[in-house]
Design a protein around this motif. Structure first.
Motif, mmCIF file in Angstrom:
data_model
loop_
_atom_site.group_PDB
_atom_site.id
_atom_site.type_symbol
_atom_site.label_atom_id
_atom_site.label_comp_id
_atom_site.label_asym_id
_atom_site.label_seq_id
_atom_site.Cartn_x
_atom_site.Cartn_y
_atom_site.Cartn_z
ATOM 1 N N ALA A 32 8.495 -24.507 1.786
ATOM 2 C CA ALA A 32 7.756 -25.687 2.259
ATOM 3 C C ALA A 32 8.674 -26.892 2.408
ATOM 4 C CB ALA A 32 6.611 -26.007 1.292
ATOM 5 N N TYR A 86 11.932 -26.780 2.915
ATOM 6 C CA TYR A 86 12.831 -26.487 4.036
ATOM 7 C C TYR A 86 12.143 -26.791 5.366
ATOM 8 C CZ TYR A 86 15.712 -23.763 7.276
ATOM 9 O OH TYR A 86 16.488 -23.362 8.335
ATOM 10 N N LEU A 87 10.896 -26.366 5.504
ATOM 11 C CA LEU A 87 10.162 -26.590 6.756
ATOM 12 C C LEU A 87 9.916 -28.073 7.001
ATOM 13 C CD1 LEU A 87 7.554 -23.679 6.518
ATOM 14 C CD2 LEU A 87 9.628 -23.758 7.921
ATOM 15 N N SER A 88 9.670 -28.803 5.927
ATOM 16 C CA SER A 88 9.418 -30.242 6.055
ATOM 17 C C SER A 88 10.682 -31.003 6.444
ATOM 18 C CB SER A 88 8.860 -30.782 4.732
ATOM 19 O OG SER A 88 8.689 -32.175 4.791
ATOM 20 N N MET A 93 7.954 -29.875 10.307
ATOM 21 C CA MET A 93 6.633 -29.343 10.603
ATOM 22 C C MET A 93 5.541 -30.226 10.027
ATOM 23 S SD MET A 93 7.116 -25.201 10.120
ATOM 24 C CE MET A 93 5.347 -24.877 10.184
ATOM 25 N N HIS A 94 4.389 -30.216 10.668
ATOM 26 C CA HIS A 94 3.208 -30.936 10.172
ATOM 27 C C HIS A 94 2.749 -30.277 8.867
ATOM 28 C CE1 HIS A 94 -0.979 -32.310 9.951
ATOM 29 N NE2 HIS A 94 -0.595 -33.319 10.734
ATOM 30 N N PRO A 95 2.283 -31.058 7.880
ATOM 31 C CA PRO A 95 1.833 -30.473 6.601
ATOM 32 C C PRO A 95 0.798 -29.363 6.755
ATOM 33 C CG PRO A 95 1.999 -32.847 6.401
ATOM 34 C CD PRO A 95 2.258 -32.526 7.847
ATOM 35 N N ILE A 129 2.644 -26.309 7.700
ATOM 36 C CA ILE A 129 3.379 -25.811 6.534
ATOM 37 C C ILE A 129 2.440 -25.032 5.621
ATOM 38 C CG2 ILE A 129 4.605 -26.489 4.422
ATOM 39 C CD1 ILE A 129 5.813 -28.804 5.989
ATOM 40 N N THR A 184 1.719 -21.745 7.177
ATOM 41 C CA THR A 184 2.886 -20.863 7.095
ATOM 42 C C THR A 184 3.009 -20.239 5.710
ATOM 43 O OG1 THR A 184 4.053 -22.228 8.708
ATOM 44 C CG2 THR A 184 5.387 -20.716 7.395
ATOM 45 N N VAL A 185 2.848 -21.062 4.672
ATOM 46 C CA VAL A 185 2.970 -20.563 3.299
ATOM 47 C C VAL A 185 1.784 -19.667 2.932
ATOM 48 C CG1 VAL A 185 3.057 -21.242 0.867
ATOM 49 C CG2 VAL A 185 4.383 -22.525 2.564
ATOM 50 N N PRO A 205 8.229 -23.530 14.725
ATOM 51 C CA PRO A 205 7.196 -23.242 13.721
ATOM 52 C C PRO A 205 6.504 -21.894 13.882
ATOM 53 C CG PRO A 205 7.026 -25.517 14.440
ATOM 54 C CD PRO A 205 8.074 -24.878 15.301
#
Length: 413
Positions: free
Chosen positions: A45, A47-49, A54-56, A59, A62-63, A110
């Motif tokens: 999370a 890393y993606l941020s 990425m938008h929360p 994220i 994704t998780v 994403p």
């Protein structure tokens, strides 16, 4: 002196000899692969941020997609392993997970992360029940509790070491953690493939029960003891999942240096499991698995509720100790019970059905987050502790069903 060393070597040989070499490879692979997984996934999370921006909401999707896909995937994987053999499911799953992490290191959009993490969840859900079924295939009945306890210890060794390595490597190169994880899974896949080939194990056997997927689903639906077990574990996981979702937020809000205290609690949790799993399991073997799980539920409920009253270090440590003791009792006993419920030819299907427990891993953080925002951390923890306690109802009903099945088998046998 030589005699003493000789006795020690014989003791070590006897200990190693109690399990098949492939079981030891699975246990060793569990330490390395889970360590690698915990080296990367807890930081996904972040890393993606930071890297992908990425938008929360994306994220969270994704998780969360991994356990969501794994909920049904485990049953499919277990069915395939019973029908086509353990080897192809295990090896394909491990090689796929390896490719997933190499993919993470290259992905920049994403959508790719969502697709890859869904594939990660699916592959893991295929591997987990199949590997547990293979452990049961290769281990005599009286030693399976010990084997599952060793497996759970191996998972927690990886969980204790992985995040520390991940935090260190993330400061050097975030992509490197994905590559290292991919390499570890690839090596694990090669080693397991070679050993399964050497011992001619895990391939589809001619006497496998050729049931369709719908037939398998109907067989499991008729097993009331398994249904009660799954319902009970779902409720347990709703409570247990707060440990790494809402609990850190609650501690940060209610205690000074709450995040630091939380990191200490995680270390206490992992250390207790590593050192206490085997001695506690040795005692638990004397009792019925369902009774062990009922007692574990009481301990876990008390620990969760205790966090709701947390006002300092002592109560936090006591609460995590109680929760961990519950965890030590519940999860290995769950594997033993599934093994005892499963007809030999449907062992993979039964362990796969056990993956439906991940509904709790998905629902727990969602429910906990809602209660935390609407009612506060203490009310949230007291509520989920009651939900976890309700698992006792299902474990008790499951125990009655299991005893009835045993009695019917004794009469017909």
């Amino acid at each position: 002196m030589m005699g003493k060393k000789g006795n020690e070597l014989n003791t070590i040989k006897r200990y190693i000899g109690q399990f098949h070499p492939i079981v030891w490879v699975l246990l060793t692979g569990t330490i390395l692969s889970r360590g690698a997984m915990f080296m990367t996934m807890p930081f996904l999370a972040i890393y993606l941020s930071r890297t992908i921006d990425m938008h929360p909401l994306l994220i969270g999707l994704t998780v969360g997609i991994s356990p969501l896909v794994a909920t049904a995937g485990g049953f499919v994987g277990g069915h395939l392993s019973d029908r086509y053999g353990r080897k192809p499911i295990l090896t394909i799953s491990l090689f796929t997970i390896s490719l997933v992490f190499f993919g993470f290191s290259l992905a920049t959009h994403p959508v790719w992360f969502i697709v890859l993490n869904a594939l990660n969840g699916l592959s893991n859900s295929f591997f987990e029940p199949t590997s547990q079924a293979l452990i049961a295939d290769l281990t005599e009945k009286k030693k399976r509790m010990k084997a599952y306890s060793l497996r759970y210890t191996a998972i927690n060794i990886g969980a204790a070491v992985g995040p520390l390595l991940g935090a260190y490597l993330a400061n050097i190169s975030a992509e490197s953690t994905f590559i290292i994880t991919g390499i570890i899974y690839f090596a694990y896949a090669l080693a397991l493939t070679a050993l399964l080939g050497r011992f001619q194990l895990g391939a589809a056997a001619s006497d496998k029960l050729k049931v369709t997927f719908l037939d398998a689903l109907n067989i499991v639906k008729k097993d009331s003891a398994l249904r009660y077990l799954i319902f009970g574990i779902i409720l347990i996981n709703i409570g247990y999942s707060q440990l790494q979702s809402t609990l850190p937020m609650h501690l940060e809000e209610s205690l000074e240096n709450g995040v630091y205290i939380f990191s200490i609690l995680l270390s206490v949790n992992a250390t207790m499991v590593v050192f206490l799993q085997m001695p506690v399991s040795a005692i638990a073997e004397r009792f019925r698995p369902m009774h062990v799980m009922v007692f574990g539920s009481l301990l876990m409920m008390t620990g969760l509720a205790g966090f709701g009253f947390t006002a300092g270090w002592f109560l936090s440590l006591l609460s995590v100790a109680l929760l961990t003791m519950g965890e030590i009792l519940i999860f290995p006993a769950n594997s033993v019970l599934i093994d005892r419920l499963a007809p030999e030819r449907l062992r993979g299907i039964y362990f796969g059905a056990g993956q439906f427990r991940k509904v709790g891993n998905f629902a727990g953080p969602v429910l906990g987050g809602f209660l935390f925002s609407e009612a506060g951390g203490s009310v949230m923890l007291w509520t989920v502790s009651i939900i976890a306690l309700a698992s006792i109802i299902f474990f008790s009903l499951g125990n009655r069903s299991f005893i009835k099945v045993e009695a019917d088998v004794a009469k017909t046998g």
